[in-house]
Structures are given as structure tokens and as C-alpha cells.
Design an enzyme around this catalytic site. Structure first.
Site, PDB file in Angstrom:
ATOM      1  N   TYR B  54       0.840  -1.208   0.000  1.00 40.60           N
ATOM      2  CA  TYR B  54       0.000   0.000   0.000  1.00 40.60           C
ATOM      3  C   TYR B  54       0.871   1.252   0.000  1.00 40.60           C
ATOM      4  O   TYR B  54       0.704   2.144  -0.827  1.00 40.60           O
ATOM      5  CB  TYR B  54      -0.903  -0.019   1.234  1.00 40.60           C
ATOM      6  CG  TYR B  54      -1.748   1.212   1.431  1.00 40.60           C
ATOM      7  CD1 TYR B  54      -2.906   1.404   0.687  1.00 40.60           C
ATOM      8  CD2 TYR B  54      -1.383   2.186   2.350  1.00 40.60           C
ATOM      9  CE1 TYR B  54      -3.681   2.534   0.861  1.00 40.60           C
ATOM     10  CE2 TYR B  54      -2.147   3.325   2.533  1.00 40.60           C
ATOM     11  CZ  TYR B  54      -3.298   3.491   1.789  1.00 40.60           C
ATOM     12  OH  TYR B  54      -4.065   4.604   1.959  1.00 40.60           O
ATOM     13  N   ARG B  79       8.340 -13.685  -7.560  1.00 43.46           N
ATOM     14  CA  ARG B  79       8.231 -15.028  -6.996  1.00 43.46           C
ATOM     15  C   ARG B  79       7.126 -15.806  -7.697  1.00 43.46           C
ATOM     16  O   ARG B  79       7.299 -16.971  -8.053  1.00 43.46           O
ATOM     17  CB  ARG B  79       7.954 -14.908  -5.490  1.00 43.46           C
ATOM     18  CG  ARG B  79       8.121 -16.190  -4.708  1.00 43.46           C
ATOM     19  CD  ARG B  79       6.815 -16.729  -4.207  1.00 43.46           C
ATOM     20  NE  ARG B  79       6.007 -15.677  -3.551  1.00 43.46           N
ATOM     21  CZ  ARG B  79       4.707 -15.684  -3.546  1.00 43.46           C
ATOM     22  NH1 ARG B  79       4.032 -16.626  -4.160  1.00 43.46           N
ATOM     23  NH2 ARG B  79       4.037 -14.705  -2.942  1.00 43.46           N
ATOM     24  N   ARG B 137      19.524 -10.216   4.321  1.00 47.44           N
ATOM     25  CA  ARG B 137      18.942  -9.701   3.091  1.00 47.44           C
ATOM     26  C   ARG B 137      19.220  -8.201   2.942  1.00 47.44           C
ATOM     27  O   ARG B 137      19.554  -7.706   1.872  1.00 47.44           O
ATOM     28  CB  ARG B 137      17.433  -9.972   3.091  1.00 47.44           C
ATOM     29  CG  ARG B 137      16.645  -9.372   1.941  1.00 47.44           C
ATOM     30  CD  ARG B 137      17.136  -9.820   0.574  1.00 47.44           C
ATOM     31  NE  ARG B 137      17.191 -11.261   0.405  1.00 47.44           N
ATOM     32  CZ  ARG B 137      16.154 -12.013   0.047  1.00 47.44           C
ATOM     33  NH1 ARG B 137      15.005 -11.473  -0.209  1.00 47.44           N
ATOM     34  NH2 ARG B 137      16.280 -13.312  -0.085  1.00 47.44           N
ATOM     35  N   LYS B 173      -5.341  -9.178   0.623  1.00 46.65           N
ATOM     36  CA  LYS B 173      -4.680 -10.457   0.415  1.00 46.65           C
ATOM     37  C   LYS B 173      -5.636 -11.529  -0.086  1.00 46.65           C
ATOM     38  O   LYS B 173      -5.244 -12.442  -0.793  1.00 46.65           O
ATOM     39  CB  LYS B 173      -4.012 -10.944   1.704  1.00 46.65           C
ATOM     40  CG  LYS B 173      -2.990  -9.963   2.260  1.00 46.65           C
ATOM     41  CD  LYS B 173      -1.835  -9.730   1.294  1.00 46.65           C
ATOM     42  CE  LYS B 173      -0.865  -8.724   1.888  1.00 46.65           C
ATOM     43  NZ  LYS B 173       0.227  -8.369   0.967  1.00 46.65           N
ATOM     44  N   ARG B 257     -15.989  21.134 -11.391  1.00 42.95           N
ATOM     45  CA  ARG B 257     -15.615  22.473 -11.830  1.00 42.95           C
ATOM     46  C   ARG B 257     -16.698  23.439 -11.385  1.00 42.95           C
ATOM     47  O   ARG B 257     -17.789  23.039 -10.970  1.00 42.95           O
ATOM     48  CB  ARG B 257     -15.454  22.504 -13.351  1.00 42.95           C
ATOM     49  CG  ARG B 257     -14.273  21.677 -13.820  1.00 42.95           C
ATOM     50  CD  ARG B 257     -14.301  21.461 -15.317  1.00 42.95           C
ATOM     51  NE  ARG B 257     -14.227  22.722 -16.043  1.00 42.95           N
ATOM     52  CZ  ARG B 257     -14.406  22.831 -17.356  1.00 42.95           C
ATOM     53  NH1 ARG B 257     -14.689  21.743 -18.078  1.00 42.95           N
ATOM     54  NH2 ARG B 257     -14.319  23.997 -17.949  1.00 42.95           N
ATOM     55  N   HIS B 258     -16.405  24.706 -11.464  1.00 45.98           N
ATOM     56  CA  HIS B 258     -17.398  25.753 -11.277  1.00 45.98           C
ATOM     57  C   HIS B 258     -18.543  25.556 -12.264  1.00 45.98           C
ATOM     58  O   HIS B 258     -18.388  24.844 -13.256  1.00 45.98           O
ATOM     59  CB  HIS B 258     -16.736  27.100 -11.549  1.00 45.98           C
ATOM     60  CG  HIS B 258     -16.033  27.103 -12.886  1.00 45.98           C
ATOM     61  ND1 HIS B 258     -16.705  27.365 -14.069  1.00 45.98           N
ATOM     62  CD2 HIS B 258     -14.761  26.820 -13.228  1.00 45.98           C
ATOM     63  CE1 HIS B 258     -15.859  27.259 -15.076  1.00 45.98           C
ATOM     64  NE2 HIS B 258     -14.666  26.923 -14.608  1.00 45.98           N
ATOM     65  N   ASN B 264     -17.016  30.684 -20.686  1.00 40.06           N
ATOM     66  CA  ASN B 264     -17.234  29.354 -21.256  1.00 40.06           C
ATOM     67  C   ASN B 264     -18.164  29.438 -22.443  1.00 40.06           C
ATOM     68  O   ASN B 264     -17.888  28.866 -23.496  1.00 40.06           O
ATOM     69  CB  ASN B 264     -17.854  28.405 -20.221  1.00 40.06           C
ATOM     70  CG  ASN B 264     -16.878  27.946 -19.150  1.00 40.06           C
ATOM     71  OD1 ASN B 264     -17.268  27.661 -18.040  1.00 40.06           O
ATOM     72  ND2 ASN B 264     -15.591  27.889 -19.480  1.00 40.06           N
ATOM     73  N   ARG B 307     -16.062  32.578 -10.700  1.00 42.00           N
ATOM     74  CA  ARG B 307     -16.967  31.498 -11.085  1.00 42.00           C
ATOM     75  C   ARG B 307     -16.977  30.368 -10.061  1.00 42.00           C
ATOM     76  O   ARG B 307     -18.000  29.728  -9.823  1.00 42.00           O
ATOM     77  CB  ARG B 307     -16.602  30.980 -12.483  1.00 42.00           C
ATOM     78  CG  ARG B 307     -15.129  30.608 -12.699  1.00 42.00           C
ATOM     79  CD  ARG B 307     -14.864  30.531 -14.210  1.00 42.00           C
ATOM     80  NE  ARG B 307     -13.544  30.024 -14.603  1.00 42.00           N
ATOM     81  CZ  ARG B 307     -12.438  30.749 -14.639  1.00 42.00           C
ATOM     82  NH1 ARG B 307     -12.441  32.013 -14.253  1.00 42.00           N
ATOM     83  NH2 ARG B 307     -11.293  30.224 -15.063  1.00 42.00           N
ATOM     84  N   GLU B 327      -7.350  28.616 -11.698  1.00 44.78           N
ATOM     85  CA  GLU B 327      -7.112  27.961 -12.983  1.00 44.78           C
ATOM     86  C   GLU B 327      -5.706  28.270 -13.500  1.00 44.78           C
ATOM     87  O   GLU B 327      -5.092  29.273 -13.116  1.00 44.78           O
ATOM     88  CB  GLU B 327      -8.181  28.425 -13.998  1.00 44.78           C
ATOM     89  CG  GLU B 327      -8.085  27.811 -15.391  1.00 44.78           C
ATOM     90  CD  GLU B 327      -8.124  26.285 -15.420  1.00 44.78           C
ATOM     91  OE1 GLU B 327      -7.490  25.654 -14.570  1.00 44.78           O
ATOM     92  OE2 GLU B 327      -8.774  25.729 -16.326  1.00 44.78           O
ATOM     93  N   ALA B 350       0.739  25.529 -31.932  1.00 46.36           N
ATOM     94  CA  ALA B 350       1.287  24.252 -32.386  1.00 46.36           C
ATOM     95  C   ALA B 350       2.161  23.620 -31.302  1.00 46.36           C
ATOM     96  O   ALA B 350       2.098  22.416 -31.054  1.00 46.36           O
ATOM     97  CB  ALA B 350       2.104  24.466 -33.669  1.00 46.36           C
ATOM     98  N   HIS B 392     -11.347  24.043 -11.389  1.00 43.04           N
ATOM     99  CA  HIS B 392     -11.310  24.435 -12.787  1.00 43.04           C
ATOM    100  C   HIS B 392     -10.790  23.266 -13.627  1.00 43.04           C
ATOM    101  O   HIS B 392     -10.217  22.323 -13.088  1.00 43.04           O
ATOM    102  CB  HIS B 392     -10.411  25.648 -12.944  1.00 43.04           C
ATOM    103  CG  HIS B 392     -10.827  26.806 -12.100  1.00 43.04           C
ATOM    104  ND1 HIS B 392     -11.671  27.787 -12.543  1.00 43.04           N
ATOM    105  CD2 HIS B 392     -10.547  27.109 -10.811  1.00 43.04           C
ATOM    106  CE1 HIS B 392     -11.890  28.661 -11.578  1.00 43.04           C
ATOM    107  NE2 HIS B 392     -11.224  28.270 -10.512  1.00 43.04           N
ATOM    108  N   ALA B 394      -8.225  22.629 -15.811  1.00 43.50           N
ATOM    109  CA  ALA B 394      -6.831  22.174 -15.756  1.00 43.50           C
ATOM    110  C   ALA B 394      -6.473  21.715 -14.344  1.00 43.50           C
ATOM    111  O   ALA B 394      -5.771  20.719 -14.163  1.00 43.50           O
ATOM    112  CB  ALA B 394      -5.893  23.286 -16.211  1.00 43.50           C
ATOM    113  N   TYR B 429      -5.603  -0.690  -3.259  1.00 47.75           N
ATOM    114  CA  TYR B 429      -4.455   0.030  -3.801  1.00 47.75           C
ATOM    115  C   TYR B 429      -4.847   1.118  -4.788  1.00 47.75           C
ATOM    116  O   TYR B 429      -4.004   1.770  -5.363  1.00 47.75           O
ATOM    117  CB  TYR B 429      -3.515  -0.940  -4.508  1.00 47.75           C
ATOM    118  CG  TYR B 429      -2.955  -2.000  -3.594  1.00 47.75           C
ATOM    119  CD1 TYR B 429      -2.620  -1.690  -2.280  1.00 47.75           C
ATOM    120  CD2 TYR B 429      -2.746  -3.294  -4.052  1.00 47.75           C
ATOM    121  CE1 TYR B 429      -2.093  -2.660  -1.438  1.00 47.75           C
ATOM    122  CE2 TYR B 429      -2.216  -4.257  -3.215  1.00 47.75           C
ATOM    123  CZ  TYR B 429      -1.896  -3.943  -1.916  1.00 47.75           C
ATOM    124  OH  TYR B 429      -1.369  -4.893  -1.088  1.00 47.75           O
TER     125      TYR B 429
END
Lengths: 551, 534
Positions: B54, B79, B137, B173, B257-258, B264, B307, B327, B350, B392, B394, B429
Site C-alpha cells: 500500500y 516469486r 537480506r 490479500k 468544476r465551477h 465558457n 466562477r 485555474e 502548435a 477548474h 486544468a 491500492y
């Protein structure tokens, strides 16, 4: 790490500071008591820092440890940090109460556990100190009180616990355990020889007396027992100056912050060099913000800085810059490896970016005036406040504590915030600290403070400092609630000057208009030491009055 | 919270890398990654069912999210690869010589993979998830680490609360691949015996003598107490702080989100506009949603933008404003439409399509910057109970990527539509996701990943990955482990689409795909084909 909330303001009537309301508009605040859910507190939201908000009930930090284990060092440093992030915190040092009660210290005999008369006095001092803690946390707006005493017996700790229980405070113990004789001797030399207990003695007798004093405590010392007796307490044991830590039952955000901070402060010798970028084109034109390149003078400074770094042969010097051109260009000239940190960028002036002060005054007269009224909390529309900046810079401080020698090439407002941390300046003074162009400050931590050396690299530059407006009397009520430095936490006066033993019944002394004196550092032996060029230096002289620092 | 970028690299031992031409790439390093100046092996220690896996998985997810390439090496997986069918605890008896030989061999192979990961595949941190209960070990590991000049940090989980142990066995387990069709009670029985086998030879870390010079943290009774010894560097202190803040408690995090804003509806990004009429309707619907779910002790956090605040105000409950939830700052592109950006700044447009995660708006922020800014929010969400975050697009993507372990490639394209609440519940997990569409119409603000452009494979290899596909190495299970010693690491040149999927289903986030109007909840177990869609 920002959260704007108003718990603090909510609990504190009479703080109707006419701050400009946040550009984002209004909000309700988190609830403290349901009766406090008032929306009219909106205007005050900016008074509270995110860290302050996260602390939802008053906390007592109780130091534990034999003498010379660095308890006072940790208390002061932690307090400085907490105040800086915006949690009003104050140290209550039992030694000072004791010295107040027993004017002259004779010898370790006073600390023998079988000296009944002395024991009685000492317990009484503790009770008085706790009374002051209560006043600070209940009436004076404090959020954290650091109880700096040995607290080595369970009896004493039980007394503190029941006091805390009565008052509904949280308790977090910080125990410093150290069995390295070198470290202890070092600490005794560093801070105890200059202790008020030993005014005119020579070094060796002090050392001897102090070691005997430690022995007195050892007889009755009961360290925290994490496995049984104290397993339900919240605490951190700091073992051998930060080599090892045992952390038990951290209860809340602020305790986890404290643990993180204590784990990151190192007792090592290092120096931090702070300077601004070289003079920029915008500086020359008198415009704030923006992302312009260096002026001719600015480039000259960058070269002078290179020579400065070279001449001083600083080993393993790390160089940090912001991500703005003027800072990067300055670092590039050094010809050494450096790192860019976005969070070192200058304060974001929002709509006022790239304007001159005159233009701001003309275009946004209201904004201009509200900034003068409370520069620390004032947030530029669409930009940042100094308070925001402190929050943004917190990881930088944590890293500076961890690192060796570092040169930070930053910006005026950023440098003010960093400097305020090291010199424990209040929110009042912070935005007026003088950080001129082409000057390097060297900060070296010593004992409980920080030594400042100032190096003017003698390259001409414009002056970008705006003085605190004198004609404009500052808010009367607001400053009482402002974040203070650890010497003048909130509205309470400093410890030493207050008649401690007789203070139990008397009301707290709240200076109504923030007096000039409250910006001073009262205890001389704890303030930063100053060396170097005297006439430049007095700018950081703690005795300097209202104008914060400098000539 | 901090963005620290290196140019001329300040890392010791890499003087020849100080090339100015690396500038184009400087954004590739996260501040956290930079601070880690030599590869670190995190070695778990503890009896079975002490939450090692965990912690390993959660820590790895966190480290990858903050930008430090990290991978778990789970010895159990090796194993099981070596010994196909698990019979019983007998395998774990310390006097079963045959088994002991196999188990040691597995450890050696795993360490070899660790080495490949840290030296050839660009990994910074490897988490060695095994019991490592004997000094023998651990000495073997310490030798390995010394030979390779890695740093080592031990994380020991000590737990003597039988209830906690039983709960852990039941939760994770019983569904283990070792017990494919056994029934619950037998599993518990066998597992407890397996623990006994380890107990015979267990030598806990000895902070006072034998191990006093090692760097480690002992986590006692699921975070009730911690012993921290000799923290060496920034990343170790980060790890300690994180482990001290994660709690095993059941709580839910609601992300939305708002409400739809005026910007928008106009197709503009950024800015600080107010709610549209439909946005206000959503805020109302959200208030009803909270009331209907009877969420007690729900904390509500908003950003400091109008917002988000307006949405939170409508709820009629106390809430907190966090500036760092604001944001992403689009810099010069603030308040523009995508068309305007494409027209005014065609190159920028781009560039952003090529590498959206690292792309920083001129004068603004990148998604990478945003992750750093949001780190304290994650730390607080780990500490808190039930929280609703009104944020927001992002910001929500970054938060979601942490909980769902999404990589840097996918993060900026996660779909976070308006007027939809995601409920995240940590389970075993992973993290269960439920989606609640509140039935208020809104514009679509999502821009799909551009399909026409082949992304730069070179850069893609350097991208931060999630913990399932850390850097360029493929997931553990599918690789022929025991035979890999001499093989070269498998480097996919072009990131294959499969790398975007969850490879090992039992560990993947559980997604429930239904849009649950009104709020009935149903858990579909997992969805492997497409990791995240609505």
C-alpha cells in the site's frame, strides 16, 4: 499554499479594516463557532493566512529537555517560522520569569531538587507563565504559545496538561534529547556563557556551574515514554540535534507543519547571500513588474557580482534565480551552474504590471491608497499581495534551511519576504524593508539570531524604494491583529518589560495605536548581530523605528 | 509548490552535461526531480500484511506525480513468476531450503532490474517492495546499493494491532493472485501461518545500535508513531513528510468544476468571469446534490476566481478559498478563444499541441507548473475527511491525475466536463471513481488530443509517466522476469497506445462509467480497455 479564510477575523470583533475586497468578490468563511457564521466578515478574509486558518484551536507547544539541549534555539526558530507563515505565535521562556523573580543568580545550588524554597519559587514562576499563556491565547489573539522550559518531570507536565485541558488547548510536546557531550559543550559556549545569569564571569567557571546545573535536573528527569506512559500524547522527540526523530500522534495540520519544519532545520554553518537582479530597463523607466532585460548598469552589476563570488571563493555555492529575464541574465554572467525557481518570481502586480507609480496613482487612485494603508495584505487586482508571496516562498525557506551556501538572485518584494523570515520582521515592516539594487546581503545564522553583512558592489543604480507614507496615519485597529514577528507577537508587549510576577490579575496591555516601540526588538541579546560597514548597516539595526529599516 | 528548473545542470558528477543547448529541454525537469541528485532505492521492511505494498504504491504514485520517475519492484510478482502455483505457507518456512534458494534468486533478479531501471532507463527512485526482514537480506541490498552508488532509504512498517492486520488481509490479500479460488477463511488461516514463518527470522531495524547509521523511517501502527533516522536529502524529507500525512481512513473526495461561466459560453479561456444562467442552475443542483447525499462534515474548497466562488456561495455552507486552486494562468492568451490563439500565436498553438504537459503559456503556466502549485492541496486532501473541491478544468485534471495515477501524456487530456461531479473513494491500492452528471446543460470545453500530429517520440521518452508505466519501461507483470538478467531493457520508441492504458487490472483505478443521474451508485469493478472516458 494559499487559503483565504476568515476564522481569525471572525473571532476578533472590531477589525473592520477597510481593505479592498478581494478581486474575486466575497465569500463566507469557515466556521469556528456556528454563532460566528457571519457573512459581514468578508472584507476581512485577507487578514488570515492559510496557515492560520488551518490551526483550528489554540495549541501549546511544550518543550522538554535538560538545559543546553537547544530548547530555546528551537523555540525561537519555530516561533519565527510560524509567525512568518502567519500563525501568531509567542515564546514564554520560563528562565526569564525566574530571573524576574530572583534578581541575581548565585549558583547551581538554586536548581537542586532538594532546595525547597527555590522549588517553590520555580513552580510559582511556571504558574505565572501559564497564566500569561492563557491570556495570550484567549484574549490577545495568539494561536500558538511555545512554553520554553525544561519540563523534565511528569508532575510538571501533568500540571501543564491539566491546564491545557481546562482551557481546551491542544498540546504538542517537543523533547530534545542529546547525549553527545561535544554538542552540549558547544551549545553552552554559544549561548549560555552570554546568559544574563552569568554577567561577569569567566568562561570556565560558567561551564562548570552550568554542567552542575544540568546534573541537578538529571536527578529528576523523566523523558517522554513513547511505549507506555506517554503513548497517547502528541509529541516529537528530537534526538542528537536532528539525527533522529520520534513522532507520535500528530493531530492536525499545524503539528504536521511543525514536525516538518523541525526535521528540516539543521545546525550547520552556512551563509545565505541575497541580492536583487541587476538594474533592469524597467527600473530605469520607473515601471514595476514586467519582464525586461538588464540595463547597462545592470550588466555591470552582474559582472561585479561574478568578481564578488570569485573573490570570496565560496565553496559549493549554489545559485538560484527566478524565471524572469533580469534575474536569469544576472546569473548567466556569473559563469557558474544555477537553478531557476518559478516561485522566486517577483510579486505579480496584476493590472498594474509595467506601470509607473505615478500612473497607478492616476489610473487607480483607490487602489493606490488602499495599498498605502495596508501594504502587506493589499492584493493587486488580478495579482498578488505580500501575504500571498510569503506563502509562495515557503518552500524556498524550507530549502534554504536545508542547504549549504546559497546565493539567491531575486527581486525587491521577494527579497523583503525572505529577509523578513531571517530577521524576524513583522508584517508591518516587511513591505518597507530596504533592499536596494546592486547590494548583496550576507546572512549568517548565529546563536539565536542572524548576522547581516552588507556589500555594496558600487555600481550605480536607480532607487526603487518607496517609503512608508508618513502623512497617512495607519490603521489603528488593524495592526493589533496583523501578523507580528516573534518579538512583538500580536498585540502583547515583549516579555521582559512586563511586570511578570504581578501580572496575574491585571488586564493585558494592548497598545492601541501601534507604538513605534513595538516595531523595535526589545531584547538585545537575542536580536541579530550586526557587523560590517556601519553606515550601511544601521539599516538593519533592530532599534530602527517606524520606517522599518534603513537610513 | 515550487518550480525549480535546471539549465546548466547543477548535478554533481555530470559535469559534461553542462551544455547550453539543453535549454530547449529544461522544462522537462520538475523541481522535485532536480532535487534528487542521485538515484535512490527505497527498501520496504516488514512482515506480510503490514501495508508495505500500500505504501509502496501510494508513494510511487505521489513521486511520479510530482515529477520524480519512480517504479515499484514487488518481489511477490517475481516469486509468482518463478513459482507458478502457490500451494501453501510451507513455501515460506525458513527451513524450506529449496524455496529459500528460489526466493533469493528472485531477489537478485529484481535487484538487477532495479539497476537497469536506475542506470539505463532514467528512473530516479526504485521502491523495493518485499519483506526484507533479515539483516542478511538487507546487507545484500546495502552492498548492491554501494556498488552502484545509489542512496538507500528504508521504510519499515511495524504493526502489532491484530485488527489492523486482519483488516489488511481481508482487503487485499484475499484477492491476491496466490489465492485464486480459495475461500475466505482458509486464506486468512494460511496467511497468518505465512506471517508466522517470517516472524521466526524477523530482525527489525535497530535504531540504537546495529542500524543507527542507516537512513530510515519506521512507521508504527499505521502512522500513529514514526521514528525517523538520518534523513539525507530533499527527496527523503519529502518522502517522510508524505508518509506522515497519508492516513488509512475512509473518506471521499468530490471534484467538480465551477458552473458554466460567461467566458465558457463565449469559448474564451481563463479570465475571471461570472456564472452563466446555466452555471447558476448547476450551483443550485450542486446544493441539492450535497443535501441529498447527506454529506456530513463535508468541507468545501473553492479557488479565488469568481466562477468558483459563486458556485460555492450557492451551497449555503461554509467554504474556504484557496488561491492555489486558481485555474492555469494562460498568460498572454488569457481571455482568448482557441481560434484567436491559433490566429494570433500560431507557433504557440502548435507547440502546445506537441507537448501539452510541459508547454508553458508565455507569461503564464504549464501543467507541470500547476502540479507543483497543487502539491499542498494533495497533501491536505490526504489529511482531510470528506472534501468537495470546486475548481477548474486544468486544476481538476491535475488533481485527478494524482488519484488515478495518470501520466504526463494523458493528464492534460483527461475529460473533466462542466456540471459533472466525480466522487473518488480510495479502495485497496487504487481509487474508485463515480461520476454524477447533474443534468444541467453546459458547453463542452474539452479539446481532444490532436490526432493528425505524431508527437515527438524523443521527448515522449522523457516524459514523466505514471507509476504503472514509469518512464519507458513496461509494466512488471508482462515482462519475462526471471529470464531478463541478460536482456536489454525494452524501450518502446514510439509510445504505444497501450502504454496509456492500465496494464495490470487488479491495481488499476476502479472506474464506474455510468453517468449516475440522481445519484444511485453502482460499482463496476474495472475497465481495462480504455482507462478514462465518460
Amino acid at each position: 499554499m494559499t487559503s483565504a479564510t476568515a476564522r481569525f477575523a471572525l473571532d476578533s470583533p472590531g477589525t473592520d479594516t477597510p481593505l479592498r475586497s478581494s478581486p474575486a468578490g466575497s465569500h463566507t468563511a469557515m466556521q469556528a463557532k456556528s454563532s460566528d457564521k457571519k457573512t459581514e466578515s468578508r472584507a476581512n478574509e485577507k487578514q488570515c493566512s492559510w496557515a492560520s486558518h488551518m490551526t483550528n484551536s489554540s495549541t501549546m507547544i511544550v518543550m522538554i529537555g535538560l538545559p543546553a539541549r537547544g530548547k530555546t534555539y528551537m523555540s525561537k526558530k519555530l516561533t519565527r517560522y510560524l509567525n512568518w507563515i502567519g500563525v501568531p505565535t509567542k515564546v514564554f521562556n520560563l528562565g526569564e520569569y525566574r530571573r524576574e523573580a530572583v534578581q541575581s543568580y548565585k549558583s547551581y545550588d538554586f536548581f537542586r531538587h532538594d532546595n525547597e524554597e527555590a522549588m517553590r519559587i520555580r513552580k510559582h514562576c511556571a504558574l505565572v507563565a501559564l497564566q500569561d499563556v492563557k491570556m495570550y491565547l484567549n484574549d490577545e489573539g495568539g494561536q500558538i504559545a511555545v512554553f520554553d522550559a525544561t519540563n523534565t518531570t511528569r508532575e510538571r507536565r501533568d500540571l501543564i496538561l491539566s491546564f491545557a485541558l481546562d482551557n481546551a488547548y491542544k498540546v504538542f510536546f517537543v523533547e530534545s534529547i542529546c547525549d553527545d557531550p561535544d554538542v552540549i559543550a558547544e551549545n553552552i559556549k554559544d549561548v549560555k556563557v552570554s546568559s544574563p545569569d552569568y554577567p561577569e564571569r569567566d568562561r570556565e567557571s560558567v561551564m562548570e556551574d552550568f554542567l552542575k546545573r544540568i546534573e541537578c535536573y538529571k536527578v529528576t528527569y523523566q523523558p517522554l515514554d513513547p511505549d507506555k506512559h506517554d503513548r497517547d500524547r502528541s509529541f516529537i522527540q528530537v534526538i542528537n540535534v536532528g539525527q533522529r526523530f520520534l513522532v507520535n500522534r500528530v493531530q492536525d495540520y499545524i503539528q504536521s507543519k511543525i514536525v516538518y519544519y523541525l526535521m528540516n532545520i539543521h545546525v550547520h554553518k552556512h551563509s545565505i547571500y541575497l541580492c536583487r537582479h541587476g538594474e533592469s530597463e524597467h527600473n530605469v523607466e520607473g515601471l514595476i513588474g514586467g519582464d525586461s532585460g538588464l540595463s547597462v548598469h545592470g550588466k555591470e552589476f552582474a559582472r561585479a557580482l561574478r568578481d564578488f563570488v570569485k573573490d570570496r571563493r565560496m565553496v559549493d555555492l549554489k545559485v538560484w534565480t527566478s524565471q524572469l529575464k533580469r534575474s536569469i541574465q544576472t546569473a548567466e554572467a556569473l559563469g557558474v551552474a544555477y537553478e531557476q525557481w518559478k516561485i522566486l518570481n517577483e510579486i505579480d502586480a496584476g493590472v498594474c504590471e509595467e506601470m509607473s507609480y505615478d500612473k497607478i496613482k492616476k489610473d487607480y487612485p483607490d487602489e493606490y491608497a488602499s495599498r498605502d494603508q495596508d501594504k502587506y495584505h493589499y492584493r493587486y487586482p488580478g495579482g498578488e499581495s505580500y501575504q500571498d508571496l510569503v506563502q509562495r516562498l515557503e518552500p524556498v525557506i524550507m530549502e534554504l534551511e536545508r542547504q549549504g551556501n546559497v546565493l539567491v538572485i531575486c527581486h525587491q518584494a521577494v527579497m523583503r519576504c525572505l529577509l523578513a523570515y531571517f530577521l524576524d520582521k513583522s508584517a508591518d515592516d516587511l513591505p518597507y524593508l530596504k533592499c536596494p539594487l546592486h547590494v548583496v546581503l550576507k546572512l549568517t545564522p548565529v546563536a539565536y539570531g542572524c548576522k547581516v553583512d552588507m556589500f555594496d558592489l558600487k555600481v550605480a543604480a536607480v532607487n526603487t524604494h518607496r517609503n512608508r507614507p508618513l502623512s497617512n496615519p495607519r490603521q489603528h485597529v488593524a495592526p493589533a491583529l496583523l501578523r507580528r514577528n516573534s518579538f512583538t507577537p500580536l498585540s502583547s508587549q515583549d516579555q521582559v518589560k512586563r511586570p511578570r510576577l504581578f501580572s496575574v490579575g491585571s488586564p493585558p496591555r494592548i497598545p492601541l495605536p501601534p507604538s513605534l516601540a513595538s516595531t523595535r526588538v526589545p531584547e538585545t541579546q537575542e536580536q541579530e548581530e550586526l557587523t560590517g560597514d556601519q553606515e550601511e548597516l544601521n539599516c538593519f539595526s533592530p532599534g530602527d523605528s517606524d520606517d522599518g529599516v534603513m537610513k | 509548490m515550487c518550480a525549480c528548473l535546471q539549465r546548466d545542470t547543477g548535478l554533481p558528477g555530470s559535469a559534461e552535461t553542462r551544455r547550453p543547448e539543453t535549454r530547449g529541454n529544461w522544462k522537462k525537469y520538475s523541481w522535485a526531480s532536480y532535487m534528487t541528485n542521485s538515484p535512490t532505492l527505497i527498501v520496504m521492511i516488514g512482515l506480510p500484511a503490514r501495508g508495505k505494498t500500500y505504501m509502496s504504491k501510494k508513494l510511487t504514485r505521489y513521486l511520479n506525480w510530482i515529477g520524480v520517475p519512480t517504479k515499484v519492484f514487488n518481489l511477490g510478482v517475481y516469486r509468482r513468476e518463478a513459482v507458478k502455483a502457490y500451494k501453501s505457507y510451507d513455501f515460506f518456512r525458513h527451513d524450506n531450503e529449496d524455496a529459500m534458494r528460489i526466493r533469493k534468486q528472485c531477489a537478485l533478479v529484481a535487484l538487477h532490474d532495479v539497476k537497469t531501471y536506475l542506470t539505463d532507463e532514467g528512473g530516479r527512485i526504485a521502491v523495493f517492495d518485499a519483506t526484507n526482514t533479515t539483516r542478511e537480506r538487507r546487507d545484500l541490498i546495502l552492498n548492491f546499493v554501494k556498488e552502484n552508488a545509489f542512496k538507500v532509504f528504508f521504510v519499515e512498517s511495524v504493526c502489532d494491532d491484530p485488527d489492523v492486520i486482519a483488516a489488511n488481509i481481508l482487503e487485499v490479500k484475499v484477492s491476491s493472485p496466490d489465492y485464486p479460488e480459495a475461500h475466505r477463511e482458509r486464506v486468512m488461516d494460511d496467511f497468518l501461518k505465512r506471517i508466522e514463518c517470517y516472524q521466526v527470522t524477523y530482525q527489525p531495524l535497530d535504531p540504537d545500535d546495529y542500524d543507527k547509521d542507516l537512513s530510515f523511517i519506521k512507521v508504527m501502527n499505521v502512522g500513529r508513531r514514526f521514528l525517523v533516522n538520518r534523513v539525507q536529502d530533499y527527496i527523503q524529507s519529502k518522502i517522510v513528510y508524505y508518509l506522515m500525512n497519508i492516513r488509512v481512513h475512509s473518506h471521499c473526495i468530490y471534484l467538480c468544476r465551477h458552473g458554466e461561466s460567461d467566458h465558457n459560453t463565449q469559448g474564451r479561456i481563463g479570465g475571471d468571469s461570472e456564472l452563466s444562467a446555466r452555471g447558476k442552475q448547476f450551483a443550485e443542483a450542486l446544493r441539492v446534490f450535497i443535501a441529498q447525499h447527506g454529506l456530513s462534515d463535508l468541507k468545501v474548497w473553492s479557488s479565488q476566481l469568481r466562477r468558483s466562488i459563486q458556485t460555492a456561495e450557492t451551497l449555503g455552507a461554509p467554504y474556504e478559498q484557496w488561491k492555489i486552486l486558481n485555474e492555469i494562468d494562460a498568460g498572454v492568451c488569457e481571455e482568448m478563444t482557441y481560434e484567436m490563439i491559433q490566429k494570433s500565436f500560431p507557433e504557440e498553438f502548435a507547440l502546445r499541441d506537441q507537448d501539452k504537459y510541459h508547454y508553458r503559456y508565455p507569461g503564464g503556466e504549464s501543467y507541470q507548473d500547476l502540479v507543483q502549485r497543487l502539491e499542498p492541496v494533495i497533501m491536505e486532501l490526504e489529511r482531510q475527511g470528506n472534501v468537495l473541491v470546486v475548481c477548474h478544468q486544468a486544476v481538476m485534471r491535475c488533481l485527478l491525475a494524482y488519484f488515478l495515477d495518470k501520466n504526463a501524456d494523458d493528464l492534460p487530456y483527461l475529460k473533466c466536463p462542466l456540471h459533472t461531479v466525480l466522487k473518488l473513494t480510495p479502495v485497496a491500492y487504487g481509487c474508485k471513481v463515480e461520476t454524477f452528471y447533474l443534468n444541467v446543460e453546459a458547453v463542452n470545453t474539452h479539446r481532444d488530443r490532436p490526432l493528425g500530429k505524431v508527437r515527438r517520440s524523443q521527448a515522449a521518452l522523457l516524459l514523466r509517466r505514471n507509476s504503472y508505466t514509469p518512464l519507458s519501461s513496461h509494466d512488471q507483470v508482462k515482462r519475462p522476469r526471471l529470464y531478463s538478467a541478460g536482456n536489454r531493457p525494452w524501450l518502446p520508441l514510439v509510445p504505444s497506445p497501450s502504454a496509456l492504458h492500465f496494464p495490470d487490472t487488479p491495481e488499476g483505478a476502479l472506474l464506474s462509467q455510468e453517468s449516475l443521474h440522481g445519484g444511485t451508485v453502482s460499482d463496476t469493478s474495472e475497465d481495462t480497455a480504455d482507462c478514462f472516458h465518460f
